[in-house]
Design a protein around this motif. Structure first.
Motif, PDB file in Angstrom:
ATOM      1  N   LEU A   1      -0.043  42.565 -61.973  1.00 28.84           N
ATOM      2  CA  LEU A   1      -1.146  41.628 -62.272  1.00 28.84           C
ATOM      3  C   LEU A   1      -1.791  41.950 -63.619  1.00 28.84           C
ATOM      4  CD1 LEU A   1      -2.992  41.184 -58.862  1.00 28.84           C
ATOM      5  CD2 LEU A   1      -1.904  39.402 -60.219  1.00 28.84           C
ATOM      6  N   LEU A   2      -2.005  43.225 -63.884  1.00 28.92           N
ATOM      7  CA  LEU A   2      -2.611  43.639 -65.144  1.00 28.92           C
ATOM      8  C   LEU A   2      -1.739  43.220 -66.329  1.00 28.92           C
ATOM      9  CD1 LEU A   2      -4.944  45.268 -66.468  1.00 28.92           C
ATOM     10  CD2 LEU A   2      -3.475  47.277 -66.298  1.00 28.92           C
ATOM     11  N   LEU A   3      -0.445  43.458 -66.220  1.00 25.44           N
ATOM     12  CA  LEU A   3       0.468  43.061 -67.294  1.00 25.44           C
ATOM     13  C   LEU A   3       0.500  41.541 -67.467  1.00 25.44           C
ATOM     14  CD1 LEU A   3       3.393  45.573 -66.696  1.00 25.44           C
ATOM     15  CD2 LEU A   3       1.682  45.620 -68.544  1.00 25.44           C
ATOM     16  N   CYS A   4       0.466  40.809 -66.359  1.00 21.58           N
ATOM     17  CA  CYS A   4       0.437  39.339 -66.442  1.00 21.58           C
ATOM     18  C   CYS A   4      -0.837  38.846 -67.111  1.00 21.58           C
ATOM     19  CB  CYS A   4       0.566  38.724 -65.052  1.00 21.58           C
ATOM     20  SG  CYS A   4       2.212  38.821 -64.358  1.00 21.58           S
ATOM     21  N   VAL A   5      -1.965  39.459 -66.771  1.00 25.62           N
ATOM     22  CA  VAL A   5      -3.235  39.055 -67.381  1.00 25.62           C
ATOM     23  C   VAL A   5      -3.162  39.221 -68.892  1.00 25.62           C
ATOM     24  CG1 VAL A   5      -5.658  39.740 -67.641  1.00 25.62           C
ATOM     25  CG2 VAL A   5      -4.694  39.442 -65.363  1.00 25.62           C
ATOM     26  N   PHE A   6      -2.675  40.367 -69.329  1.00 32.10           N
ATOM     27  CA  PHE A   6      -2.585  40.590 -70.774  1.00 32.10           C
ATOM     28  C   PHE A   6      -1.493  39.735 -71.417  1.00 32.10           C
ATOM     29  CE2 PHE A   6      -4.977  44.486 -69.792  1.00 32.10           C
ATOM     30  CZ  PHE A   6      -6.014  44.299 -70.701  1.00 32.10           C
ATOM     31  N   HIS A   7      -0.407  39.507 -70.722  1.00 32.85           N
ATOM     32  CA  HIS A   7       0.665  38.665 -71.263  1.00 32.85           C
ATOM     33  C   HIS A   7       0.164  37.237 -71.502  1.00 32.85           C
ATOM     34  CE1 HIS A   7       4.561  36.815 -71.892  1.00 32.85           C
ATOM     35  NE2 HIS A   7       4.277  35.948 -70.931  1.00 32.85           N
ATOM     36  N   PHE A   8      -0.499  36.686 -70.500  1.00 30.68           N
ATOM     37  CA  PHE A   8      -0.958  35.310 -70.630  1.00 30.68           C
ATOM     38  C   PHE A   8      -2.177  35.169 -71.532  1.00 30.68           C
ATOM     39  CE2 PHE A   8       1.406  34.787 -66.518  1.00 30.68           C
ATOM     40  CZ  PHE A   8       2.429  34.061 -67.070  1.00 30.68           C
ATOM     41  N   SER A   9      -2.848  36.277 -71.821  1.00 28.15           N
ATOM     42  CA  SER A   9      -3.953  36.206 -72.781  1.00 28.15           C
ATOM     43  C   SER A   9      -3.445  36.406 -74.206  1.00 28.15           C
ATOM     44  CB  SER A   9      -5.034  37.234 -72.447  1.00 28.15           C
ATOM     45  OG  SER A   9      -4.538  38.544 -72.634  1.00 28.15           O
ATOM     46  N   GLY A  10      -2.140  36.635 -74.345  1.00 26.31           N
ATOM     47  CA  GLY A  10      -1.542  36.667 -75.666  1.00 26.31           C
ATOM     48  C   GLY A  10      -1.222  38.028 -76.238  1.00 26.31           C
ATOM     49  N   ASN A  11      -1.568  39.108 -75.557  1.00 24.05           N
ATOM     50  CA  ASN A  11      -1.285  40.418 -76.123  1.00 24.05           C
ATOM     51  C   ASN A  11      -1.051  41.431 -75.011  1.00 24.05           C
ATOM     52  OD1 ASN A  11      -1.024  42.688 -77.662  1.00 24.05           O
ATOM     53  ND2 ASN A  11      -2.977  42.442 -78.735  1.00 24.05           N
ATOM     54  N   VAL A  12       0.193  41.579 -74.617  1.00 19.24           N
ATOM     55  CA  VAL A  12       0.537  42.502 -73.546  1.00 19.24           C
ATOM     56  C   VAL A  12       0.325  43.960 -73.970  1.00 19.24           C
ATOM     57  CG1 VAL A  12       3.005  42.785 -74.028  1.00 19.24           C
ATOM     58  CG2 VAL A  12       2.197  42.867 -71.676  1.00 19.24           C
ATOM     59  N   TYR A  13       0.333  44.210 -75.273  1.00 22.63           N
ATOM     60  CA  TYR A  13       0.143  45.585 -75.758  1.00 22.63           C
ATOM     61  C   TYR A  13      -1.266  46.105 -75.507  1.00 22.63           C
ATOM     62  CZ  TYR A  13       4.572  44.606 -77.951  1.00 22.63           C
ATOM     63  OH  TYR A  13       5.882  44.265 -78.155  1.00 22.63           O
ATOM     64  N   ARG A  14      -2.206  45.215 -75.272  1.00 23.53           N
ATOM     65  CA  ARG A  14      -3.573  45.647 -74.953  1.00 23.53           C
ATOM     66  C   ARG A  14      -3.647  46.345 -73.599  1.00 23.53           C
ATOM     67  NH1 ARG A  14      -7.185  40.737 -75.410  1.00 23.53           N
ATOM     68  NH2 ARG A  14      -8.684  42.173 -74.491  1.00 23.53           N
ATOM     69  N   ALA A  15      -2.606  46.210 -72.781  1.00 23.90           N
ATOM     70  CA  ALA A  15      -2.567  46.902 -71.487  1.00 23.90           C
ATOM     71  C   ALA A  15      -2.225  48.377 -71.652  1.00 23.90           C
ATOM     72  CB  ALA A  15      -1.554  46.230 -70.569  1.00 23.90           C
ATOM     73  N   ALA A  16      -1.586  48.741 -72.750  1.00 19.96           N
ATOM     74  CA  ALA A  16      -1.115  50.111 -72.949  1.00 19.96           C
ATOM     75  C   ALA A  16      -2.221  51.169 -72.831  1.00 19.96           C
ATOM     76  CB  ALA A  16      -0.386  50.233 -74.275  1.00 19.96           C
ATOM     77  N   PRO A  17      -3.385  50.992 -73.453  1.00 15.96           N
ATOM     78  CA  PRO A  17      -4.429  52.027 -73.303  1.00 15.96           C
ATOM     79  C   PRO A  17      -4.893  52.192 -71.852  1.00 15.96           C
ATOM     80  CG  PRO A  17      -4.967  50.565 -75.121  1.00 15.96           C
ATOM     81  CD  PRO A  17      -3.797  49.972 -74.425  1.00 15.96           C
ATOM     82  N   TYR A  18      -4.974  51.097 -71.129  1.00 12.91           N
ATOM     83  CA  TYR A  18      -5.383  51.186 -69.728  1.00 12.91           C
ATOM     84  C   TYR A  18      -4.338  51.931 -68.902  1.00 12.91           C
ATOM     85  CZ  TYR A  18      -8.918  47.703 -70.890  1.00 12.91           C
ATOM     86  OH  TYR A  18      -9.982  47.043 -71.447  1.00 12.91           O
ATOM     87  N   ILE A  19      -3.079  51.609 -69.117  1.00 10.00           N
ATOM     88  CA  ILE A  19      -2.006  52.278 -68.375  1.00 10.00           C
ATOM     89  C   ILE A  19      -1.969  53.755 -68.742  1.00 10.00           C
ATOM     90  CG2 ILE A  19       0.505  52.400 -68.072  1.00 10.00           C
ATOM     91  CD1 ILE A  19       0.473  49.292 -68.266  1.00 10.00           C
TER      92      ILE A  19
END
Length: 198
Positions: free
Chosen positions: A79-97
Motif C-alpha cells: 500500500l505504501l509503495l502504491c501510494v507513492f507510485h500513484f502520487s508520482g514519486n515511488v522513490y519518496r518511499a525509500a526513506p520510510y522503508i
C-alpha cells in the motif's frame, strides 16, 4: 474439542489477515490514484505492526501468536509503495522503508528500548486510527472505505482477543496491544494530500 476450535480460530485469522488489505489494494489499483489513503495512518499502522512483530520475536513467543504480522506488514508496504507510485514519486518511499528496516535492529539494542516501544505501541495504534478518523471527519467522505476490510478486521479483532485469552498470556504489553490494536479501521481510506517534502 477446545484445542481444535482454538486452532480453527487461529488458522482462520491467518487466512483473513492474508486478505485483509486486498480490498483496499484493489480499490487503490482500480482508482489508479493515491487519493483515498491516509499516509500518516498507514505509516503509524506499519510502525505498530513492526514493533509488535519485533517484540514477539525478541521474547520468543510461539509463532502462531504473531504469524499474521509479516503478512500484514507486507500488505502495508505494498500500500505504501502504491501510494507513492500513484502520487508520482515511488522513490519518496525509500526513506520510510529505510527507517523501518533500521528500527527493526534498533529496537533490540537494549531490553528497555524494546519494552518502551511496546508500551508506546498502543498509543501508536490509537494515533493511526485517530488519523483515519480525522481524515474521514475532515473530508466527510467515507465512500472509499471498504466495507469488506471493516468486516474482516472486526472478525480478526474478535478472534485475536479470543486466541490471546485462550493462550493465557500474562504479558500486559501483549494483551493491552491486542485489545486496542485490532479495531476495525486498518487500512480504511480517506482523502488526504501527501506531504510535499520528507
Amino acid at each position: 474439542m477446545a484445542a481444535g476450535l482454538l486452532g480453527l480460530c487461529n488458522w482462520s485469522t491467518l487466512g483473513v489477515c492474508a486478505a485483509l488489505k486486498l480490498p483496499q489494494i484493489s480499490a487503490l489499483l482500480a482508482a489508479r490514484s493515491a487519493r483515498g489513503l491516509s499516509l500518516p495512518s498507514l505509516l503509524l499502522e506499519l510502525a505498530g505492526f513492526l514493533v509488535f512483530l519485533r517484540y514477539q520475536c525478541y521474547y520468543e513467543y510461539p509463532l502462531m501468536t504473531y504469524l499474521e504480522y509479516p503478512i500484514l506488514i507486507a500488505q502495508d508496504v505494498i500500500l505504501l509503495l502504491c501510494v507513492f507510485h500513484f502520487s508520482g514519486n515511488v522513490y519518496r518511499a525509500a526513506p520510510y522503508i529505510a527507517l523501518f528496516v533500521a528500527s527493526w535492529f534498533v529496537l533490540t539494542l537494549q531490553k528497555w528500548i524494546m519494552d518502551l516501544a511496546m508500551n508506546l505501541c498502543t498509543l501508536i495504534s490509537a494515533a493511526s486510527k485517530l488519523a483515519q478518523l480525522q481524515c474521514l471527519w475532515k473530508t466527510r467522505d467515507s465512500g472509499a472505505v471498504s466495507a469488506l476490510t471493516w468486516g474482516l478486521a472486526a472478525y480478526t479483532c474478535a478472534d485475536e482477543a479470543n486466541v490471546s485469552t485462550s493462550l493465557g498470556t500474562s504479558d500486559v504489553h501483549f494483551s493491552s496491544y491486542l485489545n486496542f490494536h485490532w479495531s476495525p479501521l486498518p487500512g480504511s481510506s480517506c482523502s488526504q494530500e501527501l506531504p510535499q517534502a520528507i
